[in-house]
Scaffold this motif. Structure first.
Motif, PDB file in Angstrom:
ATOM      1  N   HIS A 116     -15.113   1.858 -36.020  1.00  0.00           N
ATOM      2  CA  HIS A 116     -15.697   1.348 -34.781  1.00  0.00           C
ATOM      3  C   HIS A 116     -14.988   1.962 -33.577  1.00  0.00           C
ATOM      4  O   HIS A 116     -13.775   2.213 -33.623  1.00  0.00           O
ATOM      5  N   SER A 117     -15.722   2.142 -32.504  1.00  0.00           N
ATOM      6  CA  SER A 117     -15.127   2.700 -31.293  1.00  0.00           C
ATOM      7  C   SER A 117     -14.073   1.769 -30.692  1.00  0.00           C
ATOM      8  O   SER A 117     -13.185   2.219 -29.967  1.00  0.00           O
ATOM      9  N   VAL A 118     -14.158   0.462 -30.990  1.00  0.00           N
ATOM     10  CA  VAL A 118     -13.212  -0.513 -30.433  1.00  0.00           C
ATOM     11  C   VAL A 118     -12.115  -0.884 -31.420  1.00  0.00           C
ATOM     12  O   VAL A 118     -11.376  -1.846 -31.206  1.00  0.00           O
ATOM     13  N   TYR A 119     -12.008  -0.128 -32.498  1.00  0.00           N
ATOM     14  CA  TYR A 119     -10.961  -0.402 -33.493  1.00  0.00           C
ATOM     15  C   TYR A 119      -9.598  -0.474 -32.829  1.00  0.00           C
ATOM     16  O   TYR A 119      -9.250   0.355 -31.983  1.00  0.00           O
ATOM     17  N   ASP A 120      -8.814  -1.471 -33.216  1.00  0.00           N
ATOM     18  CA  ASP A 120      -7.465  -1.644 -32.692  1.00  0.00           C
ATOM     19  C   ASP A 120      -6.512  -1.761 -33.872  1.00  0.00           C
ATOM     20  O   ASP A 120      -6.586  -2.727 -34.634  1.00  0.00           O
ATOM     21  N   ALA A 121      -5.642  -0.784 -34.041  1.00  0.00           N
ATOM     22  CA  ALA A 121      -4.782  -0.735 -35.225  1.00  0.00           C
ATOM     23  C   ALA A 121      -3.864  -1.950 -35.320  1.00  0.00           C
ATOM     24  O   ALA A 121      -3.714  -2.542 -36.393  1.00  0.00           O
ATOM     25  N   ALA A 122      -3.252  -2.343 -34.209  1.00  0.00           N
ATOM     26  CA  ALA A 122      -2.347  -3.499 -34.238  1.00  0.00           C
ATOM     27  C   ALA A 122      -3.126  -4.778 -34.517  1.00  0.00           C
ATOM     28  O   ALA A 122      -2.690  -5.633 -35.303  1.00  0.00           O
ATOM     29  N   GLY A 123      -4.282  -4.919 -33.882  1.00  0.00           N
ATOM     30  CA  GLY A 123      -5.120  -6.094 -34.124  1.00  0.00           C
ATOM     31  C   GLY A 123      -5.632  -6.144 -35.551  1.00  0.00           C
ATOM     32  O   GLY A 123      -5.739  -7.222 -36.154  1.00  0.00           O
TER      33      GLY A 123
END
Length: 246
Positions: A222-229
């Motif tokens: 996803h374009s909004v992927y957040d590794a820490a999240g």
């Protein structure tokens, strides 16, 4: 893919046809989990997630919820809702695959895990459109599904008959909901309604707000992927299933 985790393609006979699916496992599985896909269908990003979950000791089933409309896609999760043609195709697939359809299919998904030798409790986890379906599966099969989790699931707290909030009274499973900090598909008023429904039904549940995350933050393509999240989501999910399923 997690080392030593196996992936096998299978087909599942459902009341409406035949669904393709994949089963992931790493050695002797202690329980089974159904992973309900997001809107973009089964693909490498979801398979990597299933493999990681299987690495914690589970048999993980990833079914194609859109099997009634195959062939379709493939879709690019970063652009599919931006381009008009793919957006129209996805919207038709989502609206044409109702919650009731997936609830019916879930009986066959459970049977497929049992055919894998799973005899104990079953878990369910869903992302995006799969979030509500995981919780509704727990409502539809309360004596089979012991844990249901949703991440950035939409429309979980509407007054529609197929909303998880409307079906809370049928749930025996533990429920975990991870919501994006700002998500138009699951605004604060829906979160409050879902919490009230689950509490009134005496469902063991957690609703957690991931501040700063956007809808889709858990899935790597996803374009909004957040590794820490995403790592925070993994810790919550693995602990949740470990506590409930063993």
């Amino acid at each position: 893919m997690v080392p030593s985790t196996s992936k096998r393609d299978i087909t599942i006979k459902t009341p409406d046809g035949v669904a393709r699916a994949c089963v992931f496992r790493n050695g002797q599985a202690k329980a089974g989990i159904i992973l309900y896909m997001d809107a973009f269908g089964p693909r490498p990003a979801l398979y990597d997630m299933a493999a990681r979950l299987a690495g914690s000791g589970y048999a993980v089933l990833v079914p194609d919820l859109f099997y009634r409309d195959t062939p379709y896609g493939p879709f690019d999760a970063k652009t599919a809702f931006v381009e008009e043609k793919s957006k129209a195709a996805l919207t038709a697939l989502i609206s044409g695959t109702t919650q009731d359809m997936t609830a019916r299919d879930s009986g066959a998904f459970i049977a497929a895990l049992e055919a894998e030798g799973i005899r104990g409790p079953i878990g369910a986890v869903g992302y995006c459109m799969g979030g509500g379906r995981a919780i509704n599966a727990a409502a539809a099969y309360p004596d089979k599904i012991a844990a249901a989790a949703s991440f950035h699931g939409g429309r979980l707290g509407t007054d529609a008959p197929d909303s998880p909030a409307s079906n809370a009274g049928k749930i025996k499973a533990r429920v975990y909901v991870g919501s994006a900090g700002v998500d138009g598909s699951f605004p604060p008023e829906q979160s409050a309604r879902l919490a009230q429904a689950l509490r009134q039904a005496e469902v063991d549940h957690i609703i957690e707000n991931y501040v700063g995350m956007q809808h889709g933050w858990c899935v790597s393509d996803h374009s909004v992927y957040d590794a820490a999240g995403a790592e925070r989501h993994w810790k919550r999910l693995i602990d949740f299933f470990g506590e409930t399923l063993g």
